[in-house]
Design an enzyme around this catalytic site. Structure first.
Site, PDB file in Angstrom:
ATOM      1  N   CYS A 286      43.870  38.560  46.544  1.00  0.00           N
ATOM      2  CA  CYS A 286      43.274  37.223  46.519  1.00  0.00           C
ATOM      3  C   CYS A 286      43.885  36.268  47.542  1.00  0.00           C
ATOM      4  CB  CYS A 286      43.377  36.644  45.112  1.00  0.00           C
ATOM      5  SG  CYS A 286      42.684  37.741  43.862  1.00  0.00           S
TER       6      CYS A 286
ATOM      7  N   HIS B 154      45.576  27.576  43.664  1.00  0.00           N
ATOM      8  CA  HIS B 154      44.928  28.869  43.440  1.00  0.00           C
ATOM      9  C   HIS B 154      44.195  28.818  42.098  1.00  0.00           C
ATOM     10  CE1 HIS B 154      44.066  33.045  43.917  1.00  0.00           C
ATOM     11  NE2 HIS B 154      44.856  33.454  42.941  1.00  0.00           N
TER      12      HIS B 154
ATOM     13  N   GLU C 153      52.245  28.830  38.919  1.00  0.00           N
ATOM     14  CA  GLU C 153      51.879  28.027  40.082  1.00  0.00           C
ATOM     15  C   GLU C 153      52.181  26.548  39.879  1.00  0.00           C
ATOM     16  OE1 GLU C 153      48.079  27.226  43.059  1.00  0.00           O
ATOM     17  OE2 GLU C 153      47.732  28.098  41.076  1.00  0.00           O
TER      18      GLU C 153
ATOM     19  N   LYS D  96      37.928  27.033  41.497  1.00  0.00           N
ATOM     20  CA  LYS D  96      37.374  28.231  40.863  1.00  0.00           C
ATOM     21  C   LYS D  96      36.525  27.887  39.641  1.00  0.00           C
ATOM     22  CE  LYS D  96      40.872  31.360  42.656  1.00  0.00           C
ATOM     23  NZ  LYS D  96      41.439  30.405  43.622  1.00  0.00           N
TER      24      LYS D  96
ATOM     25  N   HIS E 107      36.230  32.931  40.711  1.00  0.00           N
ATOM     26  CA  HIS E 107      37.318  33.474  41.520  1.00  0.00           C
ATOM     27  C   HIS E 107      36.708  34.469  42.497  1.00  0.00           C
ATOM     28  CE1 HIS E 107      40.920  35.002  43.019  1.00  0.00           C
ATOM     29  NE2 HIS E 107      41.582  35.287  41.918  1.00  0.00           N
TER      30      HIS E 107
ATOM     31  N   PHE F 108      47.296  40.036  43.612  1.00  0.00           N
ATOM     32  CA  PHE F 108      47.947  41.233  43.095  1.00  0.00           C
ATOM     33  C   PHE F 108      48.948  41.744  44.136  1.00  0.00           C
ATOM     34  CE2 PHE F 108      44.531  43.066  39.995  1.00  0.00           C
ATOM     35  CZ  PHE F 108      44.696  41.952  39.193  1.00  0.00           C
TER      36      PHE F 108
END
Length: 787
Positions: free
Chosen positions: A178, A310, A321, A339, A344, A404
């Site tokens: 991502c 994010h 975060e 998002k 996402h 990831f």
């Protein structure tokens, strides 16, 4: 004849060209253009709805942001028969971005070599990967259009964009989950700052597919309701789409009379070295990426007006975060997550959120987060924008994305003319060069570099034919007995090969990489971990998708092997994965040469399965002028460092990498038979090294693949060296087989094996063309030649 350009052996100031955004294009289910995207964001509309493109009824969440019809994007009906849907998203966004920038696709003419492409994606090609998987599982591979196999490559989307645009400069595909497209914009900006390009087409694309939804469902990350990042309750919705930004040097934009939309100030990368899917709960990696971005732009936290988070909506991400943002900026930081509007979008997240942020800021607003009611327990209390866009002056903006494998990316932009020319951090070039301080290999020749060197001298093919008559050169199975490596015993074979090779390359320097922000890891990959991908696809298409295997899903991302390696050795500096080891090596060398990192390891690993053999032969990817070649597996790792730094710490330098380059031809697949891209790479690498063609004492060539590849390499050698090119001094493909991800890196290792012999020439060039279309050239030199 040796390199006598001794005047270069010092750090020298590097000219810093300012990087402007001169065009933007966006395509999401929420909006088909930038103008309509702004309208939707301002009005608080979202595109999250029940999935209709496949049956999602048994998943924990049935909501996503998807296209029910793929846009034509100006591509032909024939293209639509075999290309992946992410390609159409990206090309549609490309047309809008180029039109806004006043550029005509295919009209760069003599300037095409100064136009680069740098895109990011996590799962581009996965829809076609599903088609190939079903053909394999149903024993129908022989009936499959071979072009569909080529469309499974994450890099294929980039190749089509390159061809449609008419770009002939460097072509890079980032696949760090991502964080992909956010990183791609930062890397693209570096190409301009480093003088490699005048214009860069940057951005990314990604898709929603059954296997992606099944994977996130298996991880129990999906939300049954529309996502509400940082608020009640946790969970994400997947989305798809594409965004493209045209990056341009200030000099080029001024020459063309283009009005800039924004300026790219800097970016920062980091690795968590924590877990395959979950972020470090402290947010340390996110914090480091933000601080790296601020340092690269010479800015302080208080100068940032808005941070686009994010904000996936999951418990783990939002908490980590927000705590990181609190430490960097304090509780007053203005932030939100987009998002909640279009889901996402995985590898496309960064560029779509960047475009959205710029669109709002241009009109004096910062975007809000939908459904933000109260701060979720565990999340830091920040200045979250809720209910409606916030009016104000938002000139300097940060966009964050994390993926990831622990890959983190932060990008800084500002509106035009906000900062003075002196605000950009000056940099220096390591003109004394980059040296290799360690090498590690795992191959059919054995688990040491010495074993590889001996096998190359012997020149005996190590491949064996299996029951299907296809040859492969397999590596020894690895069993980790050391306590620090036992947690990786269940990793994919390619991940274990990579960990073993990297351990050998780092050697006694492992402590220099352990949680050191100045030491990073760049990986090159083509297909990723094959066995886990096969196992996961079996669980989706031969079982119940709602019960897909959660263990294998994280391993199907291209950056999974790099994530495992970074975790094994605590590598938290710049970490990312590029498609193909030629591009990965050149980017790693750039990071060291231009001082973003003190040292970098570059790694590529491959694994062979019977199914992969069948797939490669069906695609025709292993035919060399009609003769089938063997597929190989294993891993190759190089530890790179500035020569000056290695000398200061009395480290033994094995060789010097004195020049490097990679280019592509304007084709969807492969390389042009005229050898143009490789010829340009050879000329560029020689220029970088300060050498002439007759300085090169030998070649290690990569010309495996369909017949045009061998013809292209042969013609490039003739163009570059005349009728009598230097002799080929080693042939790793003939000995250990063709390794799709690592082949270019193996040619460099083979060149090292030759240069390190006492009777070798001073300079050997590794060159060729790889599976993703990269034509590359790397000059490997004796260290004595720079004394």
């Amino acid at each position: 004849m040796t390199n006598t350009n001794s005047g270069k052996l010092h750090e020298t100031p590097a000219p810093v060209e300012r990087v402007l955004v001169t065009g933007m294009g966006a395509l999401t289910p929420l909006a088909g253009s930038c103008a309509s995207l702004y309208d939707a964001l301002f009005a608080g509309q979202d595109s999250i709805a029940p999935v209709e493109i496949f049956d999602a009824s048994r998943f924990l969440g049935q909501l996503a942001s998807t296209f029910n019809k793929v846009p034509a994007a100006g591509l032909s009906a024939e293209d639509h028969r075999w290309m992946d849907r992410a390609t159409f998203f990206a090309v549609a966004a490309l047309h809008e971005a180029m039109a806004q920038a006043g550029l005509e696709p295919g009209a760069f003419q003599g300037d095409a070599e100064r136009v680069a492409v740098c895109l990011g994606s996590s799962h581009s090609g996965l829809v076609e990967t599903e088609a190939v998987a079903m053909a394999v599982l149903n024993d129908q591979l022989a009936q499959l259009d071979p072009r569909k196999i080529c469309a499974t490559l994450v890099s294929h989307c980039t190749a089509v964009v390159k061809r449609v645009a008419g770009a002939k400069g460097r072509v890079i595909t980032i696949s760090s989950a991502c964080a992909s497209s956010n990183t791609a914009v930062g890397v693209g900006a570096d190409l301009i700052r480093n003088g490699e390009a005048d214009i860069v087409i940057a951005g990314g694309a990604d898709t929603v597919s059954l296997s992606v939804i099944a994977g996130f469902n298996a991880l129990r990350a999906l939300s049954s309701t529309k996502t509400a990042p940082f608020s009640i309750s946790p969970g994400l919705n997947i989305g798809e789409g594409a965004g493209i930004v045209i990056l341009e040097s200030k000099t080029s934009a001024r020459k063309r009379g283009v009005t800039p939309l924004a300026e790219v100030l800097g970016y920062g990368l980091s690795g968590d070295a924590h877990h395959a899917t979950a972020p470090d709960t402290t947010g340390a990696g996110a914090e480091q990426a933000m601080r790296e971005a601020l340092a690269s732009a010479n800015l302080e936290p208080h100068q940032i007006d808005y941070v686009n988070a994010h904000g996936t909506g999951t418990e783990a991400n939002d908490s980590a975060e927000s705590q990181a943002m609190l430490r960097v900026f304090g509780p007053g930081v203005v932030t939100s997550s987009l998002k909640s509007f279009f889901g996402h979008t995985l590898g496309a997240s960064g560029v779509l959120e960047l475009i959205s942020t710029i669109l709002m800021a241009q009109r004096g607003y910062a975007p809000h987060g939908l459904r933000m009611t109260e701060v979720r327990p565990g999340c830091a209390v920040l200045d979250y924008i809720a209910d409606a866009p916030r009016q104000g002056v938002f000139n300097t903006l940060m966009v964050n994305n994390y993926g990831f494998g622990g890959n983190n990316s932060s990008l800084l932009v500002c509106l035009p003319q906000v900062l003075s020319g002196g605000a950009i951090m000056p940099r220096t070039i390591a003109a004394d060069g980059v040296v290799v301080t360690g090498v590690g290999t795992v191959s059919a020749a054995g688990t040491t570099f010495a074993a590889l060197a001996q096998a190359l001298v012997a020149g005996v093919a190590l491949a064996c034919k299996g029951g299907d008559a296809f040859a492969s050169a397999t590596s020894p199975a690895l069993r980790f007995t050391d306590a620090h490596l036992k947690p990786f015993a269940r990793c994919a074979p390619s991940a274990k090969f990579g960990i073993a090779a990297l351990e050998a390359a780092l050697g006694a320097d492992k402590q220099l990489y352990d949680h050191n922000p100045r030491s990073g890891l760049i990986c090159g990959s083509v297909f990723g971990a094959q066995k886990p991908t096969e196992k996961f696809m079996e669980s989706v298409f031969q079982g119940d998708p709602a019960l897909a295997n959660a263990h294998y899903f994280p391993m199907i991302t291209m950056n999974a092997n790099g994530g495992a390696a970074s975790l094994a050795f605590g590598i938290t500096g710049y970490t990312t994965t590029l498609c193909g080891s030629a591009a990965a090596l050149c980017y790693a060398l750039d990071l060291v040469r231009y001082g973003r990192q003190d040292r970098i390891s570059v790694l590529a690993s491959d694994e062979v399965t019977p199914r992969l053999l069948d797939i490669y032969h069906r695609a025709g990817a292993l035919d060399v002028v009609g003769a089938p070649a063997a597929l190989g597996e294993g891993a190759c790792a190089l530890a790179l460092e500035r020569a000056q730094g290695a000398q200061a710490r009395h480290a033994g330098a094995l060789v010097r990498i004195s020049g490097w380059a990679h280019f592509q031809d304007c084709l969807d697949l492969g390389v042009a038979v005229n050898g143009d891209a490789l010829h340009r790479a050879i000329v560029h690498a020689l220029g970088c090294a300060g050498l002439q063609p007759d300085d090169i004492g030998g070649l290690v060539t990569l010309d495996c693949g369909p017949a045009p590849v061998a013809t292209s390499v042969r013609r490039a050698l003739s163009l570059s060296f005349g009728v009598t090119p230097p002799p080929v001094v080693a042939d790793p493909v003939a000995v250990i087989g063709y390794t799709p991800s690592g082949a270019p890196l193996w040619t460099v290792a083979a060149a090292m094996a030759v240069v390190m012999r006492s009777d070798s020439p001073d300079h050997i060039m590794a060159l060729g063309a790889d599976l993703v279309g990269d034509a590359y050239a790397v000059v490997v030199s004796r260290c004595r030649s720079i004394e």
